[in-house]
Design an enzyme around this catalytic site. Structure first.
Site, PDB file in Angstrom:
ATOM      1  CE1 TYR A 112      14.536 -34.406  31.700  1.00 52.02           C
ATOM      2  CE2 TYR A 112      13.224 -33.690  33.714  1.00 52.02           C
ATOM      3  CZ  TYR A 112      13.307 -33.833  32.186  1.00 52.02           C
ATOM      4  OH  TYR A 112      12.262 -33.461  31.514  1.00 52.02           O
ATOM      5  CB  CYS A 155     -14.409 -15.557  67.017  1.00 50.12           C
ATOM      6  SG  CYS A 155     -14.501 -17.307  66.330  1.00 50.12           S
ATOM      7  CE  LYS A 199       2.980 -41.385  35.953  1.00 49.13           C
ATOM      8  NZ  LYS A 199       2.775 -40.901  34.850  1.00 49.13           N
ATOM      9  CB  CYS A 214     -18.682 -17.292  63.187  1.00 51.21           C
ATOM     10  SG  CYS A 214     -17.421 -18.287  63.999  1.00 51.21           S
ATOM     11  CB  CYS A 237     -15.846 -15.266  62.447  1.00 50.39           C
ATOM     12  SG  CYS A 237     -16.287 -14.854  63.786  1.00 50.39           S
ATOM     13  CG  ASP A 279       3.418 -34.207  38.347  1.00 49.57           C
ATOM     14  OD1 ASP A 279       3.597 -34.347  37.176  1.00 49.57           O
ATOM     15  OD2 ASP A 279       2.503 -34.544  39.098  1.00 49.57           O
ATOM     16  CD  GLU A 309      17.856 -39.253  36.474  1.00 46.77           C
ATOM     17  OE1 GLU A 309      16.815 -38.378  35.779  1.00 46.77           O
ATOM     18  OE2 GLU A 309      18.724 -39.608  35.884  1.00 46.77           O
ATOM     19  CB  CYS A 315     -17.932 -16.989  68.134  1.00 47.41           C
ATOM     20  SG  CYS A 315     -18.158 -15.622  67.079  1.00 47.41           S
ATOM     21  CE  LYS A 371       7.397 -39.233  34.175  1.00 44.88           C
ATOM     22  NZ  LYS A 371       6.487 -38.044  34.553  1.00 44.88           N
TER      23      LYS A 371
HETATM   24  S1  IVH Z   1      13.976 -38.036  31.333  1.00 45.41           S
HETATM   25  C1  IVH Z   1      14.315 -39.316  27.255  1.00 45.41           C
HETATM   26  N1  IVH Z   1      14.129 -37.650  33.803  1.00 45.41           N
HETATM   27  O1  IVH Z   1       8.820 -36.954  32.543  1.00 45.41           O
HETATM   28  C2  IVH Z   1      14.297 -38.745  28.536  1.00 45.41           C
HETATM   29  N2  IVH Z   1      12.172 -36.912  32.564  1.00 45.41           N
HETATM   30  O2  IVH Z   1       7.547 -38.558  30.340  1.00 45.41           O
HETATM   31  C3  IVH Z   1      13.174 -37.980  28.703  1.00 45.41           C
HETATM   32  N3  IVH Z   1      10.451 -35.951  34.290  1.00 45.41           N
HETATM   33  O3  IVH Z   1       8.629 -34.774  29.718  1.00 45.41           O
HETATM   34  C4  IVH Z   1      13.082 -37.358  30.148  1.00 45.41           C
HETATM   35  N4  IVH Z   1      11.551 -36.007  35.872  1.00 45.41           N
HETATM   36  O4  IVH Z   1       8.806 -33.718  32.063  1.00 45.41           O
HETATM   37  C5  IVH Z   1      13.413 -37.618  32.767  1.00 45.41           C
HETATM   38  N5  IVH Z   1      14.243 -37.403  36.197  1.00 45.41           N
HETATM   39  C6  IVH Z   1      13.777 -37.227  35.034  1.00 45.41           C
HETATM   40  C7  IVH Z   1      12.373 -36.641  34.768  1.00 45.41           C
HETATM   41  C8  IVH Z   1      11.523 -36.415  33.721  1.00 45.41           C
HETATM   42  C9  IVH Z   1      10.520 -35.786  35.435  1.00 45.41           C
HETATM   43  C10 IVH Z   1       9.448 -35.702  33.117  1.00 45.41           C
HETATM   44  C11 IVH Z   1       9.615 -34.868  31.994  1.00 45.41           C
HETATM   45  C12 IVH Z   1       9.364 -35.417  30.773  1.00 45.41           C
HETATM   46  C13 IVH Z   1       8.310 -36.551  31.386  1.00 45.41           C
HETATM   47  C14 IVH Z   1       8.666 -37.997  30.590  1.00 45.41           C
END
Ligand code: IVH
Length: 668
Positions: free
Chosen positions: A227, A432, A315, A409, A427, A119, A115, A412, A117
């Site tokens: 998730y 301009c 990551k 500016c 400006c 942010d 999945e 101009c 991840k």
């Molecule tokens: S699973 C045990 N799935 O990542 C399962 N986390 O470092 C823990 N996060 O605090 C989380 N997308 O904020 C999971 N598809 C995803 C995620 C996800 C983002 C973040 C979440 C968590 C951090 C874990």
């Protein structure tokens, strides 16, 4: 209506609104218009006001916020919210797969879910008997904060599960985040309001969710993606994939970037593909989470310290790099905003060569003490313009040069000025080139010089063919100029020139408005015309003179003085006059009997158009506003009035029927 009937209707409305809310915010596929949706909400609000004892905790009317707290209560998660072990390369990820096989003592492939991840920040949503009862942040994983009121304002989070047979208890986990477009817009808005900027979309999401006043959160464009689950009473699901599918059925938004993988190779390919398309995803993601799919395996694997053995966060490469600021230059935007831009020694950040970074405004430069020659950390997220995170102070040689944004500016040469409450320099040059297109579109628009047939497309074409380089060029255009261009014929050229000719006799207020002076709208332009009658007097008006005029505040006065004080602007206005602009001040029957009074019109008037009613009111010095507030003096009500009447009644504002209004005017 009796209480029983109201209760039934409220229940029906909530169900209907929740459904359409889901179609709109989760499925992105609405079935009804915004207007119809608003009407449903209004109806529900009305019933809830009439029968307050019938308002429900999951009513969609709560999405607008309104609760203000002193502090957040602590909330203890029943099942700890774990964090993830990171992996930064393929070897580590394969080692994770090996560990799992060893632990489970199996040789065959292990099935995974991979999945994106996201942010943002992790939250837990507790649903009791299908109703959202608590929303909390992750906190340290054991104790978070109760942010229920704020969670309710996130439109894509269901307040009630989309099922007739909800589980007794369900804890949903997921990420609250902000789309990058929304994040950029929010920051742009903050630049113009002189508020500090959010460094990235995660901070923006976290900062927005952790507001003690939920009305503020309600105004922030937050989104959610589920998730996983915490406690889930009575389910018989076997895999994580089934959990996600089930959550989707219950109405939760879900990232479309996930995939079932039959082994670690497939999960790694998913990672590689996602890394490549990272910039196309509308929100920021910082890796791929790989999870063992079978729930029974997850259970066997258990956790080690605070992370599950069954999942890993693979990551992406950091999108930060250090580089040197070789120069700082000023760019002028479409609205005339001067933005300092750092020209960097080119550096590859996550596969893209970055050469520039936005420095936003002088305040940002000062706060971070950014100088030419500095070594800086630069970050890039999605398609957001890269920005400087901070200066690497240890790399300073002492030869770095401070930068101060000029007050002229660079495009101009006209002056740049800023409003007292803004950080942005703009400006003020009428001609301009950076602003010319927008400025001419405004000049020709209906409330301004009303040049029929001269829209944005034509203006673009005329500018790019060098026919228009200034406002006055409009009045110098000849038929031949136009006929040499694509898509123009004798007749269309003739029509446009006639429309331009006609605009020469527009009234003075339209011209003042058409100049696009900051803060001067249709109404203030009229006020200026009424006061000065002659353009020449407006040009020479002093700040003191201007601020004495009722309805011209200090910010407007300063904007006018700045604008007219710029020699280039005064010259251009003279060119326009020489080309034959007449700009009369029509002798409107006028008085100042209603000076400063604020009117709002609602519903249809039988005896005159709204425009006429407005003109009459304004001729007596009144102002007509678009919405009712506590500052409104009178609301004039025609047939089928809208919600304005309701608001006015609530605020106790004087209401005039059409007949009363006509009588009222005739006395003035
Ligand atoms: S699973 C045990 N799935 O990542 C399962 N986390 O470092 C823990 N996060 O605090 C989380 N997308 O904020 C999971 N598809 C995803 C995620 C996800 C983002 C973040 C979440 C968590 C951090 C874990």
């Amino acid at each position: 209506m009796d209480k029983k009937k109201a209760q039934i209707e409220i229940e029906k409305l909530i169900e209907l609104i929740n459904y359409h809310n889901w179609r709109y915010y989760v499925k992105d596929d609405p079935e009804i218009s915004d207007q119809e949706f608003d009407d449903l909400i209004k109806r529900l609000e009305k019933l809830e006001k009439e029968f307050p004892q019938l308002s429900l905790p999951d009513s969609p009317t709560q999405r607008v916020g309104g609760v203000v707290l002193d502090e957040f209560k602590k909330y203890e998660h029943h099942v700890p919210m774990l964090s993830l072990t990171n992996s930064t390369d393929e070897d580590e990820t394969r080692a994770f797969d090996e560990r799992i096989k060893k632990f489970l003592n199996i040789k065959s492939d292990v099935e995974y879910m991979a999945e994106a991840k996201m942010d943002g920040l992790a939250v837990e949503l507790v649903y009791k008997k299908g109703i959202l009862s608590i929303g909390s942040t992750r906190g340290d994983g054991v104790t978070g904060e109760d942010v229920t009121e704020n969670i309710k304002t996130v439109k894509s989070i269901p307040l009630r599960l989309l099922t007739k047979t909800p589980p007794d208890l369900l804890e949903v986990r997921g990420e609250v985040f902000m789309n990058l477009d929304d994040f950029n817009r929010l920051n742009e808005e903050r630049v113009s309001q002189n508020k500090s900027l959010f460094a990235n979309s995660r901070n923006a999401a976290a900062g927005s969710l952790r507001q003690l006043n939920s009305t503020i959160t309600a105004r922030r464009p937050l989104d959610f993606s589920a998730y996983g689950v915490g406690r889930f009473v009575g389910h018989s699901l076997k895999t994580h994939m089934e959990v996600l599918d089930h959550l989707e059925v219950l109405g939760f938004p879900m990232s479309s970037y996930h995939q079932k993988c039959k082994n670690i190779d497939e999960a790694i390919s998913f990672y590689k593909r996602t890394a490549k398309t990272r910039d196309l995803i509308p929100y920021e993601i910082d890796g791929v989470v790989i999870k063992v799919n079978l729930l029974s395996f997850q259970e066997k694997l258990g956790t080690i310290s605070k992370s599950p053995r069954w999942a890993i966060a693979y990551k992406f490469k950091a999108r930060q790099a250090t580089t040197v600021i070789e120069d700082i230059k000023v760019q002028v935007g479409r609205t005339g905003a001067l933005t300092p831009v750092a020209f960097l020694k080119p550096v590859n950040i996550g596969g893209v060569v970055v050469r520039r970074a936005s420095l936003h405004n002088q305040d940002e430069i000062d706060k971070k003490d950014i100088r030419i020659g500095d070594t800086v950390f630069v970050e890039r997220a999605g398609d957001v313009i890269p920005y400087v995170v901070k200066v690497v102070n240890s790399r300073r040689s002492g030869n770095e040069k401070k930068f101060c944004i000029p007050d002229k500016c660079p495009m101009c040469g006209a002056h740049a000025s800023k409003d007292a409450d803004e950080a942005v320099l703009r400006c003020i040059g009428l001609n301009c080139p950076a602003k010319l297109k927008g400025a001419l579109v405004h000049f020709a628009s209906r409330n301004a010089m009303n040049i029929e047939g001269l829209g944005r497309k034509h203006i673009s074409q005329l500018i790019s063919n060098n026919i228009l380089r200034s406002f006055s060029d409009l009045y110098r255009m000849k038929k031949d100029n136009l006929m040499n261009l694509e898509r123009w014929g004798e007749l269309s050229a003739q029509n446009l020139l006639e429309a331009i000719e006609k605009s020469k006799t527009r009234s003075l207020d339209r011209f003042i408005y058409a100049l696009g002076i900051r803060h001067i709208g249709v109404h203030s332009a009229k006020v200026l015309m009424r006061h000065f009658k002659l353009l020449e007097k407006v040009i020479h008006a002093t700040y003191q003179e201007l601020t004495k005029i009722h309805e011209i505040g200090p910010v407007m006065a300063q904007a006018i003085v700045d604008f007219m004080g710029e020699k280039k602007n005064a010259d251009e206005i003279r060119h326009l006059l020489r080309l034959g602009l007449k700009l009369e001040s029509p002798a409107i029957q006028s008085s100042n009997l209603l000076d400063g009074k604020i009117f709002v019109l609602t519903g249809e008037l039988e005896n005159m158009s709204r425009a006429k009613a407005q003109a009459q009111l304004e001729s007596h010095g009144a102002r007509v506003a678009g919405s009712v507030s506590k500052n409104t003096d009178y609301v004039v009500v025609g047939a089928e009035p809208g919600s304005k009447l309701k608001v006015a009644t609530k605020l106790g504002i004087k209401i005039l029927t059409e007949t009363e209004f006509l009588k009222f005017l005739s006395k003035k």
